[in-house]
Design a protein around this motif. Sequence first.
Motif, short mmCIF file in Angstrom:
data_model
loop_
_atom_site.label_atom_id
_atom_site.label_comp_id
_atom_site.label_asym_id
_atom_site.label_seq_id
_atom_site.Cartn_x
_atom_site.Cartn_y
_atom_site.Cartn_z
N PRO A 50 14.62 0.16 13.36
CA PRO A 50 14.34 -0.13 11.94
C PRO A 50 14.99 0.89 11.01
O PRO A 50 14.86 2.09 11.21
N GLN A 51 15.69 0.37 9.99
CA GLN A 51 16.40 1.24 9.05
C GLN A 51 15.65 1.38 7.72
O GLN A 51 15.96 2.27 6.93
N THR A 52 14.71 0.50 7.46
CA THR A 52 13.95 0.53 6.20
C THR A 52 12.46 0.53 6.49
O THR A 52 12.02 0.23 7.61
N ALA A 92 0.82 -1.22 0.00
CA ALA A 92 0.00 0.00 0.00
C ALA A 92 0.85 1.26 0.00
O ALA A 92 0.44 2.30 -0.54
N ILE A 93 2.05 1.21 0.60
CA ILE A 93 2.90 2.41 0.65
C ILE A 93 4.03 2.35 -0.37
O ILE A 93 4.91 3.22 -0.38
N GLU A 152 10.53 7.10 19.64
CA GLU A 152 11.53 7.41 18.61
C GLU A 152 12.08 6.15 17.93
O GLU A 152 13.23 6.11 17.50
N GLN A 153 11.23 5.14 17.80
CA GLN A 153 11.66 3.89 17.16
C GLN A 153 11.69 4.00 15.63
O GLN A 153 12.33 3.19 14.96
N LEU A 154 11.00 5.00 15.08
CA LEU A 154 10.90 5.14 13.62
C LEU A 154 11.74 6.29 13.08
O LEU A 154 11.58 6.72 11.94
N THR A 172 6.98 8.06 6.38
CA THR A 172 6.33 9.35 6.64
C THR A 172 5.06 9.15 7.46
O THR A 172 4.54 8.03 7.59
N LEU A 173 4.53 10.27 8.00
CA LEU A 173 3.28 10.21 8.77
C LEU A 173 2.12 9.79 7.88
O LEU A 173 1.21 9.08 8.32
N LYS A 174 2.16 10.23 6.63
CA LYS A 174 1.10 9.84 5.69
C LYS A 174 1.12 8.34 5.46
O LYS A 174 0.06 7.69 5.44
N GLU A 175 2.31 7.78 5.34
CA GLU A 175 2.43 6.33 5.14
C GLU A 175 2.00 5.58 6.40
O GLU A 175 1.40 4.50 6.31
N LEU A 176 2.28 6.12 7.57
CA LEU A 176 1.84 5.49 8.82
C LEU A 176 0.32 5.46 8.91
O LEU A 176 -0.27 4.50 9.43
#
Length: 722
Positions: free
Chosen positions: A630-632, A522-523, A674-676, A682-686
């Motif tokens: 998480p790096q990706t 979806a993202i 602050e894990q992301l 992005t916030l939109k993708e979240l």
Amino acid sequence: MKIKSLLNYKVFTTIIFILLALLIYGGLYHNVKPETYDVELFSVAEKTIRSPKTVEDEAKTEEERKRAVDEVEKVYVFKKEIAQNRISLVTSIFDFVLDMQEDAKSGTPNDSTDASEKQAAPLTHEEKLELLKETLTKNVSEDVTKAIPDQIFSTLLKASNEDLTKAKKEVGKQVEGIMDEKIREDQVSKIKEDIAIKIGNSSISDHLKEAAIALAQYAIVANDIYDPQLTEEQKSYAKENVEPVKILQGQVIVQEGHLIDRETYRQLELLGLLKSNPTVKPYIGLVIFVFMIIGTLYLYFYNMKAPEEKKQNYIFLTSIILIIALVLMNIIGFMRDLQLNNIGYIFPAAMAPMLIRIMMNERFALIITIILSACGSIIFHDHITGTINFEIAIYILFSGLSGVMFLSNRNQRPNILQAGLCAAVVNIMLIFFILFIGGGQFTRIDYLYNVIYAVVSGLSSAVLTMGLLPFFEAGFGLLSTMKLIELSNPNHPLLKKILTEAPGTYHHSVMVANLSEAACEAIGANGLLARVGCYYHDLGKTKRPHYFIENQMNIHNPHDDLSPETSRDIIVAHVTDGVHMLKKNKFPKEIVDIAEQHHGTTLLKYFYYKAKKENEDVLEEDFRYPGPKPQTKEAAVVSIADSVEAAVRSMSHPTHDQIKSLVQNIIQDRLQDEQLNECDITLKELEIIKNIFCETLNGIFHSRIEYPEFKKQKEKKHAISD
């Protein structure tokens, strides 16, 4: 790879692109190098020499233009008004003479005389002559008095009105008849002679004929006038309409055994076929061509959103594939000496595009296809160096495209052969298209050979792809779609290990995989990578499966008997154990990273607060996972999905609102913790991820009808627990 690790990204890519440019230039050099001949003027040609290219013969073109200009005749314009003007002029002279004659009879002076002359005595002949000349000078635009002798005017003044009138009519008629026709400057003398004869044979009084002839000849002038401007325009038009003289590609310049004359020698010199006068234009053109190829590759990798290490692998991989393809092209190109027509069609055109499609992506595979088709058009020239074979370019282009298209949605290894067979069918169609549209005459053997070439091209593309793919994947550590599909096979030993030793973990992993794949797609992230990563992300739990709640089937929870610190160490160890096992089995780095990062540096809250009750001085950092975060995007989605699935599974009959609230809280908690922060999500993708999770979980944990028997058992269980 050791050399690559010693160089930074810019230096490495610069070296690779320079080496690739040199290799491409070297691979194409022999095919653009013009063939030159050591011949001398007036020597005999030892072999038939043909033109390797189409060029304009400027000397011949200029010669033809000059000839066309010389053939243009002068442009004349017929001016009818000149005839009327000349008739008016000659009749005006007669009219002035008649007027003076009338004035003389009536004793009335001419209007041009002054008042003192009106009272004077009749004018003498000489005075009349002077007066006539003065009148003509004032009233006629031309200075006729200088062009016509006085003797003519004197004769007219002595004639009677009747003779003058008759002469006027005759002269006017003759002049009008002649001036109505086109008269050029070189015809005037002849026509004046003709009009003199006509008037001489007329009924004009003999004493007036000389004067009439003089006036008539004076009136005759050229009326078909030369127009230099129109003539120049015609010359320019003729010059522009001369087609450039060209020496055509393949045209015979000199036959074997024929004398090389000056014209032939000049054409050889123009074409750059003389060793004494070589041309550098083909080499410059090849440099431009290679620069365009390297520029295209550079721009593509420059705009690629990937880590520098991954870019380096892709650049090196692309360079090797291009070099292999060019080597095969040159080998097949040398086979043309065997006098096999269209041998270029045997080239495995779909090999390189399919390799790039499998290991990278479809878009870049199309770019490589175009590059190879351009190179093939140079290598497979028609036995004339420096020429472009557009037929083979079309063949390689569409053959490569067919390999990519038929492989697009078929990523399993056996389907490479199917894509090769489809490419072979397309190759056959392309060959017949090229042969038929050319309209040439071919035998059955020719058609048979071409079909064999097409089939061999398609099948060899598939065979070479399957043969080279494992080497590239192992040598570059690339994670292809095909490799991911192989790792997702339930028969994989590690997946069997999870299923048999930690069935609850296996079920949990499958559920997380469903959530992660849907969210990643979806993202715009790699859904297949997320799914396979989920399958193995909890592999470490197989070492101590019963210490994790999903595997505790009607058994005592062993953590109840352990200290919080010991429980923490066991729980945290499943990440490091899983990473160790994956590395031991040489799993792709992307899968290992997901397993290592799926908990980030989150806090083990249950055991932290349990330890906090026993010791207030416990540090929060001691109860966090070691990370990294998480790096990706894929690792971030798996991290959230892992927590969401576990939390929802622990709820009894979760409603839509409860699931939505739970997902929102978990995502918010990840943000606040602050894990992301270290991935580019992005916030939109979240927000999209949250909606996808809610939809998927609502489908999984939808309300079910409880049968009466199960309902009674459940009520009994609750009564016992109470």
